[in-house]
Design an enzyme around this catalytic site. Structure first.
Site: not given
Ligand SMILES: [Zn+2]
Length: 286
Positions: A2-3, A96, A117, A160
């Site tokens: 997920p974002e 699960h 998982r 940077k």
């Protein structure tokens, strides 16, 4: 995976269905799901019991549930396949199911953490003075946060010795921008992913931030987007939304702006999708 927009959809679901409810008890069905809670499963369950859940919060892809009157929060790690589901108490257990949280009210639903998982999990952490779980105190604000500082971000880019996609994925500079939304925003800004940031002008930095926000808000508007079919939001609805992407996953397809076939290049164990004409590579590789 997920974002930010998907995590925000989950946060909103939790705010609607779980906030301000008092925990009756928590049941850990798989110790791996609480492995980040160093004191162990019994301690985790004991500390939740009897406490009210505050307003769910998010920074970048990190999501947490404050426990009222404790100065602690439950941090949710969704990992690759983690799901937070609000289910009727009498719904059969998911195959699960890893953690169950029952509430001391008559609403008839419970919170379930399901993870095929088991890369994800829940853990309790002390809050910083800002109300953030201490383990994520170093994570920068995300671009949808009203307190995100655009000027400081621009100055950091100038300072940077880095390239723009690395900077977008650097969680200490800006959080919550993943591979998909980085490629989308770079395509919209006509920027190659390997462009050094030291010479960025302020208008260019601000234009890029604007596109980052636009692609995230567009995803939020359709309820998030994810390529992981295992991802389900808090209502048990699929979080997979077939949103049209302009760059990501479009290798070989014509650029939606100029028609040139889009390219894919390996990039830091992932892929970068770009238009070789609209997003020219820098002449001197950095
Ligand atoms: Zn193009």
């Amino acid at each position: 995976m997920p974002e930010l927009p998907e995590v925000e959809v989950v946060r909103r679901g939790l705010e609607r269905w779980v906030a301000h409810r008092t925990v009756a008890d928590a049941e850990v069905l798989h110790p791996r799901a609480v492995r980040r809670h160093i004191a162990g499963a019994d301690d985790f369950a004991h500390r939740l019991k009897g406490h009210r859940i505050g307003t769910p919060s998010r920074r970048g892809k990190y999501l947490w549930l404050p426990l009222e009157d404790t100065h602690q929060s439950i941090l949710a790690h969704l990992g690759m396949s983690g799901q937070l589901l609000v289910q009727p108490q009498n719904a059969p257990d998911e195959k699960h199911l890893r953690i169950r949280v029952r509430f001391a009210d008559a609403l008839g639903t419970e919170l379930r953490f399901v993870d095929q998982r088991t890369f994800g999990g829940l853990s309790l952490h002390d809050n910083t003075a800002d109300g953030l779980p201490d383990v994520i105190a170093h994570i920068a604000r995300d671009p949808l946060d009203p307190l995100f500082d655009d000027e400081a971000f621009h100055q950091a880019l100038r300072r940077k010795r880095t390239t723009i996609k690395r900077a977008l994925l650097d969680q200490s500079l800006i959080s919550g921008v993943g591979n998909i939304y980085a490629d989308e925003a770079l395509w919209r800004t006509r920027l190659h992913y390997d462009r050094p940031t030291a010479a960025f002008t302020r208008p260019r930095s601000l234009e890029l931030l604007g596109h980052v926000r636009d692609v995230m808000n567009a995803a939020l508007a359709v309820g998030g987007t994810s390529f992981d079919s295992l991802y389900v939001n808090v209502n048990g609805e699929s979080g997979y939304f077939d949103r049209s992407l302009d760059a990501y996953g479009r290798e070989g397809l014509p650029c939606k702006r100029c028609g040139t076939p889009m390219r894919r290049r390996p990039w830091m164990n992932r892929s970068s999708y770009f238009c070789p004409k609209c997003q020219r590579a820098p002449r001197v590789p950095s």
